[in-house]
Design a protein around this motif. Sequence first.
Motif, PDB file in Angstrom:
ATOM      1  N   UNK A 194      -5.817   5.377   1.924  1.00  0.00           N
ATOM      2  CA  UNK A 194      -4.727   4.392   1.827  1.00  0.00           C
ATOM      3  C   UNK A 194      -3.963   4.305   3.144  1.00  0.00           C
ATOM      4  N   UNK A 195      -3.751   5.451   3.757  1.00  0.00           N
ATOM      5  CA  UNK A 195      -3.015   5.448   5.022  1.00  0.00           C
ATOM      6  C   UNK A 195      -3.780   4.685   6.107  1.00  0.00           C
ATOM      7  N   UNK A 196      -5.075   4.867   6.172  1.00  0.00           N
ATOM      8  CA  UNK A 196      -5.860   4.147   7.180  1.00  0.00           C
ATOM      9  C   UNK A 196      -5.845   2.641   6.928  1.00  0.00           C
ATOM     10  N   UNK A 197      -5.811   2.241   5.663  1.00  0.00           N
ATOM     11  CA  UNK A 197      -5.699   0.817   5.351  1.00  0.00           C
ATOM     12  C   UNK A 197      -4.374   0.264   5.875  1.00  0.00           C
ATOM     13  N   UNK A 198      -3.276   0.950   5.580  1.00  0.00           N
ATOM     14  CA  UNK A 198      -1.990   0.429   6.039  1.00  0.00           C
ATOM     15  C   UNK A 198      -1.849   0.525   7.549  1.00  0.00           C
ATOM     16  N   UNK A 199      -2.493   1.500   8.168  1.00  0.00           N
ATOM     17  CA  UNK A 199      -2.476   1.581   9.634  1.00  0.00           C
ATOM     18  C   UNK A 199      -3.201   0.378  10.230  1.00  0.00           C
ATOM     19  N   UNK A 200      -4.359   0.037   9.681  1.00  0.00           N
ATOM     20  CA  UNK A 200      -5.087  -1.144  10.152  1.00  0.00           C
ATOM     21  C   UNK A 200      -4.279  -2.416   9.973  1.00  0.00           C
ATOM     22  N   UNK A 254       0.845  -1.207   0.000  1.00  0.00           N
ATOM     23  CA  UNK A 254       0.000   0.000   0.000  1.00  0.00           C
ATOM     24  C   UNK A 254       0.875   1.250   0.000  1.00  0.00           C
ATOM     25  N   UNK A 255       1.916   1.236   0.823  1.00  0.00           N
ATOM     26  CA  UNK A 255       2.816   2.396   0.870  1.00  0.00           C
ATOM     27  C   UNK A 255       3.452   2.643  -0.488  1.00  0.00           C
ATOM     28  N   UNK A 256       4.045   1.602  -1.041  1.00  0.00           N
ATOM     29  CA  UNK A 256       4.826   1.743  -2.274  1.00  0.00           C
ATOM     30  C   UNK A 256       3.971   2.099  -3.488  1.00  0.00           C
TER      31      UNK A 256
END
Length: 148
Positions: free
Chosen positions: A126-132, A92-94
């Motif tokens: 996207x950030x909330x997805x990777x945080x989860x 997700x980050x990349x």
Amino acid sequence: MVTLLGVAVLVGSGVVAGVLFAVALSVLPALFAMPADRYVYTHKLIGRNWDPTMPVIVLSCVAIDVALAVVATSGTVWFAAAAAALLGVSVVSHFCNVPINRRVKSQDPAGIPAGWRDPRPVWRRWHLLRTGLALFALFANAFAVATG
């Protein structure tokens, strides 16, 4: 060795989850409160030191989790799940957040065009997805270590 790796993966996944949680909890609301020019300026400042630090931590944790899934005598499913979740953080980050970051960093804060498309809502999703995913990985690692 398994104990040492367990401690390392707990520390690493804790750092990843903590950083992403702090960004979601405090940094994102602050960035959303800013006008576009201040947001772009601040985004450039905040994003300076994430690369390569966070990718190294995330991918190191993936490698340690994979190793633990192979060599540990218990908790292997949890270590594997944590590895998958942290790999998800990296993907997700990349592929999602980093391209947005590059676009924002290329923008001149003094020259925001009239029809500028604000990337903050998409970046937040996207950030909330990777945080989860990171929080799940921390939980999975903690459970694997605690029950091992």
